[in-house]
Design a protein around this motif. Sequence first.
Motif, short mmCIF file in Angstrom:
data_model
loop_
_atom_site.label_atom_id
_atom_site.label_comp_id
_atom_site.label_asym_id
_atom_site.label_seq_id
_atom_site.Cartn_x
_atom_site.Cartn_y
_atom_site.Cartn_z
N UNK A 1 -1.77 9.11 3.30
CA UNK A 1 -1.36 7.73 3.10
C UNK A 1 -0.99 7.10 4.45
N UNK A 2 -0.70 5.80 4.41
CA UNK A 2 -0.32 5.09 5.64
C UNK A 2 1.14 5.32 6.01
N UNK A 3 1.88 6.01 5.15
CA UNK A 3 3.33 6.09 5.32
C UNK A 3 3.74 6.74 6.63
N UNK A 4 3.12 7.86 6.98
CA UNK A 4 3.54 8.58 8.19
C UNK A 4 3.27 7.76 9.44
N UNK A 5 2.11 7.11 9.51
CA UNK A 5 1.79 6.32 10.70
C UNK A 5 2.69 5.09 10.80
N UNK B 1 0.84 -1.19 0.00
CA UNK B 1 0.00 0.00 0.00
C UNK B 1 0.87 1.24 0.00
N UNK B 2 0.58 2.18 -0.90
CA UNK B 2 1.32 3.45 -0.96
C UNK B 2 2.83 3.20 -0.98
N UNK B 3 3.28 2.34 -1.89
CA UNK B 3 4.67 1.92 -1.84
C UNK B 3 5.65 3.08 -1.99
N UNK B 4 5.34 4.01 -2.88
CA UNK B 4 6.30 5.09 -3.12
C UNK B 4 6.43 5.97 -1.88
N UNK B 5 5.31 6.32 -1.29
CA UNK B 5 5.35 7.18 -0.10
C UNK B 5 6.09 6.49 1.05
N UNK B 6 5.83 5.21 1.25
CA UNK B 6 6.50 4.48 2.33
C UNK B 6 8.00 4.32 2.05
#
Length: 456
Positions: free
Chosen positions: A387-391, A354-359
């Motif tokens: 996105x889920x990246x920050x959490x 999920x949201x690979x680039x942001x993570x």
Amino acid sequence: MFPTGTVHDDTVTTLLFSVAVLGALLFAGVLLRLGLRFLRRLFLPAALIGGVLGAVLGPYGLELFPQSMVNTWATFPGILISVVFAPMLIGTRLPRAQETYRLVMPQLLFGYMGDLLLIGIPLLIGGALLTPLLGANTMFGTIIEVSWPGGHGTAGGMGPVYSDLGWNSGGDLVLASATFALVFGIVVGMVLINWGARRGHLTQFNHGCSTGQQPDIIPGANRDSSGSVTLSKDLVDNLAFHSALVALAVLIGWVLQYLMEFLVPGMPLFPLAMIGGAVVQVVISRTRLGAAVDLRTLRTLQGWALDVLVVAAVASIAVPIIVENAVPLTILLAASALVTVGFFAWAGPRLFRTDWFEQAIVNFGTLAAVASVGLMLLRSVDPELNTVASRAYALRAPFFSPVLGGGLITALLPTLAATYGPATVGGIALAGVFLLYLLARVLRMWTTPRLAPQPT
């Protein structure tokens, strides 16, 4: 045992003057950042700018500052890094791994694999090429882990460790490497973001690829508090109380350092101060004072110590040492840059479903520079943090930061390389990468990357 000797009046006065000049350099860095637009575009912090200004005005530049003052500044990072690390585990609770397993595990796998690559490959290059052919120190390959994921704070704090191990040039080289890494992480990170936007990999694609950078002087309505007053001022000042907690953590670290001297000679103080902070947290959480701990106040103390540390560390860089080691340093930096970009492109789309680039981009910034660069890059592609990246990135911190990227293994790395040799330590690190890759396969977290639709 413990440093309990007398500090004379003239020494204290000299120390105060040195700190005052560092404050002036930091203020000058703020003015330059506000006045020169290109410095803002590069996201260069005022502490780094002030440190570079100090180096320019020092004995290797315009000679405004004498060598004696620069020598005083050079002692600050090894002290202040303990203040940065001591509060890390105070006032925090580890998240429940079972609840956040799917979110945190890919982040941990990516972080550990990338970090171990930046340990293993530079050490092998150092052992196979730089030491036998160019006469580099056996610890030369350790400077990447110390200065890239560790950043200027860890780099400055590790200078005394290298000196204690007989490599006086190590401290200056890790600071030079950290400065390169900061610029590399920002510039190449923005290049990757524009590439991701063109390829359709950004979840929050906005065609302008806005940097999401907030104003340098934050408007009143958007200002956050740097801490909450949790105790009556009749009892104690809020900042003084939290400073006392940090002081207790450092003191516990000193005791641990003394006890560990029989087992691990030369163990630096700062990771033990972090363990001291964990002890303080365990004890204080069982009392009424546990509710009085304010994380924002602790982070303010850390931020102050880190800014002063960076100014002092960069301003005291010995330029001739950098020039003398330019060839092996350039080889190591170039190889590490290729590894970091290659790992981002290879592991990012395979580990994150999920949201690979942001993570992946937040981890790229952290590997190449520091967490603040990673978060800056994340805000560039996900300004509202939808996105889920920050959490996920925040949840992984308690399981990652105490170990690598400036943690316990980072602190021990020069000692390990000097004791067992760069080839052995580098080989173990790469073996760790392979084992983590197998673990990702077994856990079915290593997947075939999905091709993103091309933007029209």
